[in-house]
Design an enzyme around this catalytic site. Sequence first.
Site, PDB file in Angstrom:
ATOM      1  CB  SER A  48     -74.705  -5.835  29.776  1.00 30.23           C
ATOM      2  OG  SER A  48     -74.013  -7.068  29.727  1.00 30.23           O
ATOM      3  CG  ASP A  86     -67.468  -5.220  28.044  1.00 29.13           C
ATOM      4  OD1 ASP A  86     -66.688  -4.766  27.180  1.00 29.13           O
ATOM      5  OD2 ASP A  86     -68.705  -5.062  27.996  1.00 29.13           O
ATOM      6  CE  LYS A 116     -67.827  -6.345  24.521  1.00 31.72           C
ATOM      7  NZ  LYS A 116     -68.160  -4.918  24.619  1.00 31.72           N
ATOM      8  CD  GLU A 118     -69.034  -0.028  24.554  1.00 31.24           C
ATOM      9  OE1 GLU A 118     -69.353   1.154  24.286  1.00 31.24           O
ATOM     10  OE2 GLU A 118     -69.701  -0.757  25.295  1.00 31.24           O
ATOM     11  CD  GLU A 185     -74.718  -3.764  21.423  1.00 30.45           C
ATOM     12  OE1 GLU A 185     -73.575  -3.718  21.882  1.00 30.45           O
ATOM     13  OE2 GLU A 185     -75.744  -3.569  22.120  1.00 30.45           O
TER      14      GLU A 185
HETATM   15  O1  KIV Z   1     -71.726  -5.565  28.073  1.00 28.53           O
HETATM   16  C1  KIV Z   1     -72.181  -6.321  27.219  1.00 28.53           C
HETATM   17  O2  KIV Z   1     -72.881  -7.303  27.488  1.00 28.53           O
HETATM   18  C2  KIV Z   1     -71.877  -5.998  25.829  1.00 28.53           C
HETATM   19  C3  KIV Z   1     -72.778  -6.544  24.784  1.00 28.53           C
HETATM   20  C4  KIV Z   1     -74.085  -5.861  24.797  1.00 28.53           C
HETATM   21  C5  KIV Z   1     -72.162  -6.453  23.448  1.00 28.53           C
HETATM   22  O3  KIV Z   1     -70.964  -5.261  25.578  1.00 28.53           O
END
Ligand code: KIV
Length: 297
Positions: A48, A86, A116, A118, A185
């Site tokens: 994000s 992420d 993390k 997806e 989410e």
């Molecule tokens: O990138 C992020 O902040 C996320 C959240 C919205 C779950 O993946």
Amino acid sequence: MSTQKVTITTLGALKARGEKAVFITAYDYPTATFADRAGVDMILVGDSAAMTMLGLPNTLGITLDEMLVFARAVRRGAKRAFVIGDLPFLSYQPSDECAIRSAGAFVADAGCDAVKCEGGARVASRVRAMTDAGIAVMGHLGLTPQNLAQLGGYRVQGKTRADAERLVDDALALQEAGVFAILLEAMPAETAALVRDRLRVPVYGIGAGPHVDGQLVISHDILGSFVGDISPRFVKRYAEIGRGVEEAIREYAADVRAGRFPGPEHCYAIAAEREAEIRLARHDLAHAPSTPVSTSV
Ligand code: KIV
């Protein structure tokens, strides 16, 4: 709250005791420092950042190298919290090897505790490859912004029994592949509860109601510093930082234009005689006959 570094064991113990884990995004050193001092358990260096930090329209355009800059800064600020990097779009989808290399960069280079990614069953082989390489992986199901076009936009997921059961199947596939936790989410609370009840590993939520093992928020959302027009229903504001920043800069600009800043208290003082000498030098310069400026070197 213990000051000991949060680990996967800590997170499992919180779940076992029925205590909620506190999870927030951060992308820079100061926010990570403040969040860590405030006692959060986990920090997500989310993709994000594409929108919150880089002003992009969605998460697709951010690169692994950009994410690593944010992750290193967060790691420096987070002394106790468990830090998760992420994996951005196309940093794990192409192959298992690509996933291991990208995840490895977050862990070995940026010092993250985990990564993390997806997706559900369709990324299970990537998750298995990363966990086999010794990397802790968090899964992410429901509204997964990296496949926004396939989902048809920012839409609530898991609204029917069939959709909820598909989410359970995906979550079980991720658990089987070795994730240490799953993030859900944007889904109804009952759907998230169904997933949580079927899993052994901790299940966290963002916009997934209260029946999960912990809550994630986007720091810019709760602090009021997101510049954009996406405002999900699940956001609760705790501050108006953006408004405060704008007001402060307007006041500064007005002070400069009106000659109120800098004042005497912002200037470096010297002895009166030295000041007089320098003033004299300025006077002499102003009244000296002008000499041509040499251009030779
Ligand atoms: O990138 C992020 O902040 C996320 C959240 C919205 C779950 O993946």
